[in-house]
Design a protein around this motif. Sequence first.
Motif, mmCIF file in Angstrom:
data_model
loop_
_atom_site.group_PDB
_atom_site.id
_atom_site.type_symbol
_atom_site.label_atom_id
_atom_site.label_comp_id
_atom_site.label_asym_id
_atom_site.label_seq_id
_atom_site.Cartn_x
_atom_site.Cartn_y
_atom_site.Cartn_z
ATOM 1 N N ARG A 149 0.845 -1.186 0.000
ATOM 2 C CA ARG A 149 0.000 0.000 0.000
ATOM 3 C C ARG A 149 0.886 1.243 0.000
ATOM 4 N NH1 ARG A 149 -5.311 0.456 1.541
ATOM 5 N NH2 ARG A 149 -5.244 -1.555 2.620
ATOM 6 N N GLY A 150 0.601 2.172 -0.895
ATOM 7 C CA GLY A 150 1.336 3.424 -0.923
ATOM 8 C C GLY A 150 0.783 4.397 0.098
ATOM 9 N N ARG A 151 1.433 5.521 0.209
ATOM 10 C CA ARG A 151 0.955 6.603 1.065
ATOM 11 C C ARG A 151 1.311 7.924 0.397
ATOM 12 N NH1 ARG A 151 5.627 4.688 3.864
ATOM 13 N NH2 ARG A 151 7.250 6.300 4.038
ATOM 14 N N LEU A 152 0.790 8.997 0.890
ATOM 15 C CA LEU A 152 1.007 10.293 0.279
ATOM 16 C C LEU A 152 2.505 10.565 0.119
ATOM 17 C CD1 LEU A 152 -0.443 12.864 -0.707
ATOM 18 C CD2 LEU A 152 -0.108 13.820 1.591
ATOM 19 N N GLY A 153 2.931 10.805 -1.103
ATOM 20 C CA GLY A 153 4.331 11.093 -1.381
ATOM 21 C C GLY A 153 5.201 9.887 -1.605
ATOM 22 N N ARG A 154 4.648 8.670 -1.457
ATOM 23 C CA ARG A 154 5.435 7.447 -1.673
ATOM 24 C C ARG A 154 4.548 6.398 -2.328
ATOM 25 N NH1 ARG A 154 6.777 2.387 0.311
ATOM 26 N NH2 ARG A 154 9.000 1.911 0.455
ATOM 27 N N ALA A 194 -1.217 6.211 -4.729
ATOM 28 C CA ALA A 194 -0.720 6.185 -3.349
ATOM 29 C C ALA A 194 -1.487 7.166 -2.471
ATOM 30 C CB ALA A 194 0.768 6.503 -3.328
ATOM 31 N N ALA A 195 -1.825 8.343 -3.020
ATOM 32 C CA ALA A 195 -2.556 9.340 -2.243
ATOM 33 C C ALA A 195 -3.928 8.823 -1.822
ATOM 34 C CB ALA A 195 -2.698 10.624 -3.052
#
Length: 413
Positions: A149-154, A194-195
Amino acid sequence: MTPIRVSVVIVSRGRPGALRLCLTALAQSRHPAFEVIVVTDAEGEAALASWGDRIRVRRCDEANIGRARNIGIEAAAGAIVAFLDDDALPEPGWLATLTAPFADEDVAAAGGYVRGPGHLGWQWRARAAFADGSSRDLVMESDAPIVLRGRLGRGIKTEGTNMAVRRSVLTALGGFDPAYRFYLDETDLNLRLAALGARTAIVPLAQVHHGYLASPRRRADRVPRDLGDIGASLAVFLRRHGARLDGNARIDAERAAQRRRLLHHLHWGRIAPGDLGRLMAGFDAGVSEGRLRPLERLVPLDEPPPPFAAFHDNMPDRPAIWLAAWPQAARARMAEAAELAGQGHVVTLLVLWPDARRHRLRFDPRGVWVQSGGLYGPSLPNDPKFRYWRFDERAAFEETRQAAMRDPCLPVG
């Protein structure tokens, strides 16, 4: 279980020979429910006449990878949209393996591994993507798929020549951003996924061989002809994702990296001294243009999908066959291999020389995978430079190594 319907989108521009080879390799895919959409220019359109109504053709005369891929998405009827480049050769097990993770409804995207042209080394494997446009390798402990799972900025990096995304996700996001005409378009999509906290599967055994063919931007030996689009795309990317970053520092770092690359080519005589300044000026001009390029507001793609048009009326299901030969017998074995491929088998011909040369791979237009190299030589990047084998032992080893990607009898998700 009913297989998930998949649309394979190929963007092609000015390389009809490579496109025909790509389609020939793709025709060996044993996924029972896939269609093919080719987005191309006038030259590519003419080259597709022999494929008849087996593929769906859409026109895009503009040299814009993002816009072309969006045309393909809107023409796609499958629940999953997979992407290939026209200079890529997918392994026969590629499509079934790449799309299997979508059996989990929480998986939004998937990406596989990319091998280099001719050799069996890697171009790209598992990577993470960041808001400054950079990427870093991820450590994979095995060849088993893994969902991240991505996340904000990655984001979780997927390559445009070997990736798949749910059509519903793509259309809701507005597809690819046309502001990227050549570079960072899929990385931008990775960051937008990701966001949202979307989950992406990394699928090591979903592999393609990427050709890096000549284009207006680079020569066949990967020497750049123009760096303008790289500079422009990076500037656009930083405007989209790098609001909290020092954009000038990132561009300076990329400029230094491009200059080091050019100095390497200059050292080996691939470019002339005058080319260095010209190419770097092109990069700087691209950055300036990218900083001013109009950015469209991405809106959902609302074109309703057409009826699904399966590539295979009756999916070929004959087993994979491996043949091996010494060089003096290779011509006769190749004729045998071509006949078997024409009957619907996935055929690999291994030509072993009595030495330790490195192995190389090519795909014959008659539909045969040809691997050639020394009996004692390395086939994979980490293999020893010399290892003693008997002929039958080496042939059996290479067959076992390839079976997971080339054997058509793979489970379909």
